[in-house]
Structures are given as structure tokens and as C-alpha cells.
Design a protein around this motif. Structure first.
Motif, short mmCIF file in Angstrom:
data_model
loop_
_atom_site.label_atom_id
_atom_site.label_comp_id
_atom_site.label_asym_id
_atom_site.label_seq_id
_atom_site.Cartn_x
_atom_site.Cartn_y
_atom_site.Cartn_z
N UNK A 49 -13.77 20.08 5.37
CA UNK A 49 -12.79 19.98 6.44
C UNK A 49 -11.60 20.92 6.19
N UNK A 50 -11.26 21.22 4.79
CA UNK A 50 -10.04 22.03 4.62
C UNK A 50 -10.51 22.94 3.35
N UNK A 51 -9.83 24.24 3.63
CA UNK A 51 -10.11 25.34 2.36
C UNK A 51 -8.36 25.67 2.26
N UNK A 52 -7.95 25.69 1.11
CA UNK A 52 -6.78 26.34 0.79
C UNK A 52 -7.00 27.27 -0.02
N UNK A 53 -6.39 28.80 0.26
CA UNK A 53 -6.48 30.08 -0.40
C UNK A 53 -5.39 30.69 -0.30
N UNK A 54 -5.13 31.74 -1.55
CA UNK A 54 -3.91 32.39 -1.60
C UNK A 54 -4.14 33.60 -0.43
N UNK A 55 -3.08 33.91 0.09
CA UNK A 55 -3.08 34.92 1.36
C UNK A 55 -3.42 36.38 0.68
N UNK A 56 -4.27 37.17 1.31
CA UNK A 56 -4.61 38.57 1.09
C UNK A 56 -4.62 39.20 2.47
N UNK A 57 -4.13 40.15 2.44
CA UNK A 57 -4.15 40.99 3.70
C UNK A 57 -5.75 41.27 4.45
N UNK A 109 0.89 -1.21 0.09
CA UNK A 109 -0.05 0.08 0.08
C UNK A 109 0.97 1.16 0.00
N UNK A 110 0.27 2.21 -0.34
CA UNK A 110 1.02 3.70 -0.60
C UNK A 110 0.35 4.70 -0.38
N UNK A 111 0.91 6.08 -0.24
CA UNK A 111 0.21 7.29 0.16
C UNK A 111 0.03 7.65 -1.11
N UNK A 112 -1.21 7.96 -1.58
CA UNK A 112 -1.55 8.58 -2.98
C UNK A 112 -1.63 10.08 -2.65
N UNK A 113 -0.76 10.59 -3.32
CA UNK A 113 -0.66 12.26 -3.17
C UNK A 113 -1.20 13.11 -4.18
N UNK A 114 -2.08 13.98 -3.71
CA UNK A 114 -2.79 14.91 -4.86
C UNK A 114 -2.32 16.25 -4.67
N UNK A 115 -1.58 17.02 -5.31
CA UNK A 115 -1.28 18.33 -4.98
C UNK A 115 -2.35 19.35 -5.25
N UNK A 116 -2.71 20.16 -4.43
CA UNK A 116 -3.53 21.10 -4.70
C UNK A 116 -3.03 22.33 -5.53
N UNK A 117 -3.78 22.74 -6.79
CA UNK A 117 -3.09 23.62 -7.74
C UNK A 117 -4.12 24.98 -7.27
N UNK A 118 -5.38 25.12 -7.28
CA UNK A 118 -6.09 26.22 -7.37
C UNK A 118 -7.15 26.14 -6.06
N UNK A 119 -7.88 27.34 -5.69
CA UNK A 119 -8.75 27.34 -4.51
C UNK A 119 -9.72 26.21 -4.73
N UNK A 120 -10.43 26.21 -5.89
CA UNK A 120 -11.48 25.25 -5.88
C UNK A 120 -10.93 23.69 -5.74
N UNK A 121 -9.75 23.45 -6.26
CA UNK A 121 -9.28 22.23 -6.20
C UNK A 121 -9.00 21.97 -4.68
N UNK A 122 -8.44 22.94 -3.86
CA UNK A 122 -8.04 22.94 -2.62
C UNK A 122 -9.43 22.75 -1.35
N UNK A 123 -10.54 22.56 -2.12
CA UNK A 123 -11.51 22.50 -1.04
C UNK A 123 -11.62 20.88 -0.75
N UNK A 124 -11.31 20.36 0.36
CA UNK A 124 -11.48 19.02 0.75
C UNK A 124 -12.20 18.54 1.82
N UNK A 125 -12.75 17.29 1.80
CA UNK A 125 -13.20 16.82 2.72
C UNK A 125 -12.50 15.53 3.54
N UNK A 126 -13.06 15.11 4.60
CA UNK A 126 -12.26 14.02 5.24
C UNK A 126 -12.75 12.91 4.65
N UNK A 127 -11.92 11.79 4.68
CA UNK A 127 -12.10 10.59 4.16
C UNK A 127 -11.34 9.51 5.02
#
Length: 687
Positions: A563-571, A492-510
Motif C-alpha cells: 500500500x505504501x513505499x517510501x524511497x529517497x528522492x532521485x531526479x 488505547x494508544x497510537x503505536x508509532x513506527x518510524x521508517x528508517x530505510x527503503x525496505x523498512x518503508x514498504x507497508x501494507x494496510x492493516x
């Protein structure tokens, strides 16, 4: 010394030592209020006065490159008396001038504790409320109490009214538990005009619901000391005879290999900034950046009963009331034990007067069990060391609930945010023809506690070895190999998915894949692991929002859908449910953007300055054991170093066999000196 026998300390600061991120002082709050009043054409009510943290680039230039000290500025949210207007006022505290005076349309600011007192004061003397109480046999209105809440949804009024609602309760005596006697009506009021707008009485088959009068108390004067057993548990005394292991310079703390700044404001409460850790394996002994800023930016409590009035109960405790405003003073009890350092908080009243919450923040150390251990089965040699954690905490009271926030750091560089939920369940009266199920639990005779959720949002502004970071999702899956490549089927392995954009970086727990996420610096690769240095998000306590996606609850609490959102930083993009949460609808508002607006931009989040919003919490199906006062229930989220250090970063901690202070006493003897002597004989000159 504190009243509970804990040793305490206080960290004073002077104007000469003010850090750019230090909260406003009492003098600065007074100065701000005076400047705003002098610039206003009418009398104003101060909703909040707080520090405007400098833009990140400006602060970073000052911190890292000797740039100019950032100018201190304050932001006041004010309401001209008797109106529903909301005005944002920026004051330059160096030039003592107003830099900006801006009216914001169709928004409502936080309901302060002063605001929430309004509805109890006006409801108690209102004729309709008095009549509603008479219908339940209540004549003495001094025994009726009203918990003020923001109004989740009420279509009868719009932004021409600054609304709040109240849930009504009865007390048989001064210290009686009011939540044992909920009443069958609610009140809606205009906060600014101090008007009762509606008294909403709920009937069942045309009948009122009688008051449940059985008492369910928890205070000692009502429980009676005969119920307590003072002899069953022996005292546990926590002492640090040589003092604490951390030092304070103003609001900066230094502990073990860690250092950070401790801030505070009316909205988020505790804010931790500039979290760094000295790398024990770095030849230059440098401090490595981990997090630029950590804070809890929202706490959503939607109730799950469709019956009136519960559909209007979905509290945003941080956005609608403010974690700072609700913070407890910890001086009266042992909320922390041991050698304690306290920090005060300075907030404001509606008149602009500074208000000091003494001992709002508690800082202390705790033993944290094993740090590492191994027993060599061949020669019986044992090596082990004790871990320790630094705990920075605050406790707040949100009407019936208490929330204790513990930001903890351990010797291996792990950060954990633990929240303990306690206090009292929100209750409602149950008619004889009703059942609490399926939307609640009858926790006592004719007392209904409804199903609800607690969803917290932790905002992390990471700085993993620099400002450019990325997030990779990790899923544990069976290896996709042929029978020849995996003949026993165990791969078994760790399948890795890089997040590229904000919509792509919206994730649920599994749960099925034990999902985690790595915050990494893709520009710095571990020489050992050949992977980017990073910190791993471990978050398995992240319940899905159960309100239907098209409901106003789901729209207002959009951030809780992942469970997770990833966004670019803005002041100054901080709050996922919006800067102005009260009476919000979840629809797009150009001056009150939420995380749904930020995600819709779908901007790049790979190898850039990013922020992460981590949602965690629990779904609460009340139990009889939760009443009349709840045992504390913990939830947490953890971030652990992942290929960040060359090896175990806590090997500098002496093992217990070399550190007699970390050895415990035997239950049947004094300090285990014999064990230490035996160990010395085994180690010989090595010791």
C-alpha cells in the motif's frame, strides 16, 4: 459559454510568461521534431515528445533563491521507421541543439493511439482473420472491431517484435454496443512492421463459441427516448454570479489560502507542483510548503481468470498507453458543472506534429457540505460554516473503461484524490458448456465479465515545511499497561513506527489497527502538540494484489504488492513499473529500473528528501448492474494536515449566519431571512 450551459474560461500564456514546469508548447514540439529529424540519419517515428523537468535542486534555486532560470529541454522517444529500435533524444530548446542521442536496448515504448489503430486496420483485411470470422457466420468485415491492447505475456516472441494484441467484437449497426457481442478469438500483431503474427481461436470441447447477438445498448438513438423520464428529477443549477474564487497566472492557480502549478504530460496526464498553503496563524503571513509534486504514475488492471485469453490481460494503463494520450476533450458535455476554467493539452503525433486536446483539464469549485458546526444545547445557539473544494480534473478513455481523476483541495488544507470508474466492462463470449463463475460473472446471456483489479499508484514528493521529511506508521492498539495502570481496560494508544530505510518503508494496510501514516518534518515540532508537523495519509481502499507472488503479473506489477513505499528522492526516478512497461517481464533491466530495484538499494529515508508511492483502488467482481454501461464507482486516498497548523486552519471562513450567500433556500419558502433576523437578535452587537 460551453454547450452544456456552464460558464467557461481559458488561461492563455505567452513565451514571456512560461513557467519552468509549463508543458511544451505547440511551437516547442514542432521545434523539437525539426531538430531531431535534422540530426537523424533515417526517417523516425515520434513515440513521445515531452518536457524534461529541471532537476529539483536547479528548480528550487530558481524558485526560492533567485537563481538562473532553468534551461528548457525536451525528451523525444523515437523509433527509426521499420525497426524495433528505441532511441532517447534530448534537445536543448535554448541552443536548439541535440544534447544526447541514446539507443536503449530490449525495451518497448508506450503504445500510442496511432499504434493501437494499426491492429484494427490490418486485422480487418487479413485472410486468417476473415476466415475466423466466416467460421462465426460473419461476412461483412466492416462490422468487426478490434480493441488494441498491450500484450501482457506471450512467450512466442521477444524484443525482436513490438507486439500488441487485439480483442475482437461485432456490431449489428453503426452505434451498437460492441461489448455485447464479443468474439472467440484474439489477434497478435507486430506494430512497426504492421504484420498479423497470430490469430488465436479459443475452442471449448473442439467447438467455436457462437456470437451472443442480443443487443444491450445505452446510446439514446438506440435506447429510445420513451425509456427516459424527464419529469422525475428537477434541474439543479450551479451558479456563481460573482465569479470564481480562484485566479490563474499562466498555469499557476491561487485559491483560498492555496497555490500550486498545474502541469500535464503524455504519460502522467495531470501533474500538480509547488503546492503551498498560507498559514492564517503565522505572523509573517507566509506560504508553507506541503507537496513538491503530485501525480498518478501507474494504473494496473490485472484480470483474474486463468482461462485463455484472459491470462494475457493485465493492463498498465499509464505505463503502456499514457494517461495524457488517452485524455478526453471535455468541451462537449458537462463533465464539470458551474463556472469552469479549462486548460488545453498539447501532445504530438507520430510525425512530430503538435496535437491539441482542447479542454483537457477542468478546474472548478464545488460546495463540500459542512466545514464545521456546533449546537450549544443550553441556549440553542448554532454555529456552522460551509466547506468548499477546488477540483482539478481530467477524464481518460482506456478502450472500454473511463477513468475520471479528481484532485480536490478543501478549505482546511486537505488533499484528496478521487477516481471514478465508469465505461463498459471488458467482456468475452461464453460457450453453452461453460459457466462464468468462479472467475467472472455472466452479466447478460452468454456474456462473461471477468474478475479484475484496479490498482492506482499516486506518487507524492512531499515538502512538509522543507525538503527533509520522514514517515511514521500509526497503529491504533490497546495500551500495554498493568491492571493498576489501566483498571477499566479502556486505554488505547497510537503505536508509532518510524521508517528508517527503503525496505523498512514498504507497508501494507492493516484494518484491525486503522493504520495510517504521517509524513512529517522531524526538524519542526508543533509548539502546541509537541509532535513533528506533518500530513497524514488516510488510505483504507488499498486491495492486496491477488496474483501469486512468483507470477509474471506480480513481478511486472511489483509496486502493487504494498500500500505504501517510501524511497529517497532521485531526479527522474518516477515510474514504479519502469520507464518502459510494454513487454516488460519484471526482471531486472539496467536501463529500465523499477521500484523493486530502488527498494533493493535499501537507502535511508529518515530526515531526508523522500518520495512516497501510495497504492489504492478496488477489486472488481462484476455485477449485472455494471452492464451495459457502468454506474460510476469511486475510490480515493486522502492526505490531511496533522499538527501542521496551530489550530483549525479554516476559522477564517465566515460562518453561515454571517454569510447570507452560503445560506440555502428552504424547500417551501424563499431565502431563510427570518432565521438570519432571529440570529441577529441573539447576537446583537456581536454581529
Amino acid at each position: 459559454m460551453s454547450t452544456c450551459g456552464c460558464s467557461t474560461g481559458r488561461s492563455p500564456s505567452t513565451a514571456a510568461t512560461v513557467h519552468p514546469l509549463d508543458p511544451l508548447s505547440a511551437a516547442e514540439i514542432s521545434q523539437t521534431a525539426a531538430i531531431v529529424r535534422a540530426s537523424s540519419k533515417s526517417e523516425v517515428k515520434f513515440n513521445s515528445i515531452t518536457l524534461i523537468e529541471p532537476p529539483k535542486s536547479e528548480y528550487t534555486a530558481f524558485r526560492d533563491h533567485g537563481g538562473p532560470r532553468p534551461t528548457r529541454r525536451s525528451l523525444s522517444i523515437v523509433i527509426p521507421r521499420g525497426t524495433q529500435q528505441v532511441v532517447e533524444v534530448t534537445v536543448n530548446l535554448v541552443s536548439k541543439t541535440v544534447e544526447s542521442w541514446r539507443e536503449v536496448k530490449n525495451v518497448m515504448p508506450i503504445l500510442t493511439l496511432e499504434d493501437l489503430d494499426v491492429i484494427e486496420r490490418i486485422a480487418r483485411v487479413h485472410p486468417q482473420v476473415i476466415e475466423a470470422c466466416k467460421g462465426l457466420g460473419i461476412i461483412d468485415m466492416s462490422k468487426v472491431f478490434f480493441d488494441g491492447w498491450a500484450i501482457g505475456v506471450d512467450e512466442r516472441w521477444g524484443f525482436e517484435r513490438r507486439l500488441q494484441q487485439a480483442l475482437a467484437y461485432y456490431r449489428t449497426s453503426k452505434s451498437d454496443n460492441q461489448y455485447a457481442h464479443p468474439l472467440d478469438f484474439t489477434v497478435v500483431a507486430d506494430t512497426e512492421r504492421e504484420e498479423v503474427l497470430s490469430v488465436d481461436i479459443r475452442t471449448v470441447n473442439g467447438e467455436r463459441t457462437p456470437i451472443p447477438l442480443e443487443e444491450h445498448n445505452y446510446l439514446p438513438e438506440l435506447v429510445g427516448t420513451r425509456q427516459y423520464d424527464f419529469n422525475r428529477l428537477k434541474p439543479i443549477n450551479i451558479t456563481q454570479p460573482q465569479g470564481v474564487s480562484f485566479t490563474m497566472k499562466g498555469r499557476e492557480i491561487y485559491w483560498a489560502n492555496l497555490k500550486m502549478h498545474i502541469g500535464f504530460n503524455y504519460r502522467e496526464g495531470l501533474v500538480l507542483s509547488d503546492v503551498r498553503m498560507r498559514d492564517p496563524y503565522d505572523s509573517n503571513n507566509r506560504d508553507r510548503k506541503i507537496f513538491n509534486r503530485l501525480s498518478i504514475v501507474e494504473m494496473f488492471v490485472p484480470y483474474g481468470s486463468p482461462k485463455s485469453p484472459h491470462h494475457k490481460k493485465h493492463a498498465f494503463d499509464i505505463g503502456e498507453y499514457g494517461s495524457g494520450f488517452m485524455t478526453n476533450s471535455l468541451k462537449l458535455g458537462c463533465d464539470c458543472k458551474g463556472a469552469i476554467q479549462y486548460l488545453d493539452a498539447v501532445l504530438n503525433s507520430s510525425s512530430g506534429t503538435p496535437l491539441v486536446i482542447e479542454n483537457a483539464i477542468c478546474i472548478h469549485e464545488e460546495d463540500n457540505g459542512l466545514l464545521y458546526k456546533h449546537t450549544d444545547f443550553r441556549d440553542g445557539r448554532v454555529i456552522s460554516a460551509r466547506d468548499r473544494k477546488l477540483v482539478i480534473s481530467q477524464i481518460l478513455t482506456a478502450a472500454n473503461y473511463e477513468y475520471a481523476f479528481y484532485h480536490t483541495f478543501t478549505l482546511d488544507g486537505t488533499y484528496k484524490l478521487e477516481v471514478k470508474l465508469t465505461g463498459i466492462l471488458n467482456t468475452y463470449c461464453l460457450h453453452k458448456n461453460e459457466e462464468s463463475a468462479p472467475f467472472g460473472t455472466e452479466v447478460a446471456d452468454r456474456i462473461d465479465a471477468q474478475n479484475h483489479q484496479h490498482i492506482f499508484s499516486l506518487r507524492i514528493d512531499p515538502e512538509i515545511d522543507g525538503s527533509n521529511n520522514a514517515v511514521i506508521q500509526n497503529d491504533a492498539i490497546p495500551a500495554n499497561l498493568t491492571a493498576d495502570q489501566n483498571p477499566y481496560g479502556n486505554g488505547f494508544v497510537a503505536h508509532k513506527t518510524p521508517f528508517k530505510t527503503a525496505k523498512n518503508g514498504a507497508a501494507s494496510y492493516c484494518h484491525e489497527t486503522s493504520r495510517t501514516w504521517d509524513i512529517v518534518n522531524p526538524n519542526i515540532v508543533s509548539a502546541i502538540a509537541k509532535k513533528p508537523v506533518g500530513y497524514k495519509i488516510v488510505n483504507s481502499q488499498c486491495p492486496a494484489l491477488l496474483a501469486k507472488p512468483d507470477s509474471i503479473i506480480a513481478k511486472r506489477g511489483f509496486f502493487a504488492q504494498k500500500a505504501l513505499w517510501v524511497l529517497p528522492y532521485r531526479d527522474y526516478e518516477l515510474y514504479p513499473a519502469g520507464t518502459y512497461v510494454c513487454q516488460s517481464t519484471g526482471e531486472h533491466h539496467p536501463e529500465n529500473l523499477t521500484i523493486s530495484d530502488w527498494v533493493a538499494r535499501d537507502e535511508p529515508i529518515d530526515n531526508t528528501d523522500i518520495v512516497c508511492y501510495i497504492q489504492f483502488g478496488l477489486t472488481h467482481f462484476p455485477r449485472t448492474e455494471d452492464f451495459p454501461i457502468m454506474p460510476a464507482e469511486p475510490v480515493s486516498v486522502t492526505l490531511r494536515a496533522s499538527n501542521f497548523f496551530e489550530k483549525n486552519p479554516a476559522l477564517w471562513v465566515p460562518p453561515s449566519e454571517l454569510d447570507t450567500d452560503s445560506c440555502s433556500t428552504n424547500a417551501n419558502s424563499n431565502m431563510t431571512k427570518d432565521f438570519i433576523e432571529q440570529t441577529k437578535s441573539v447576537l446583537g452587537p456581536k454581529l
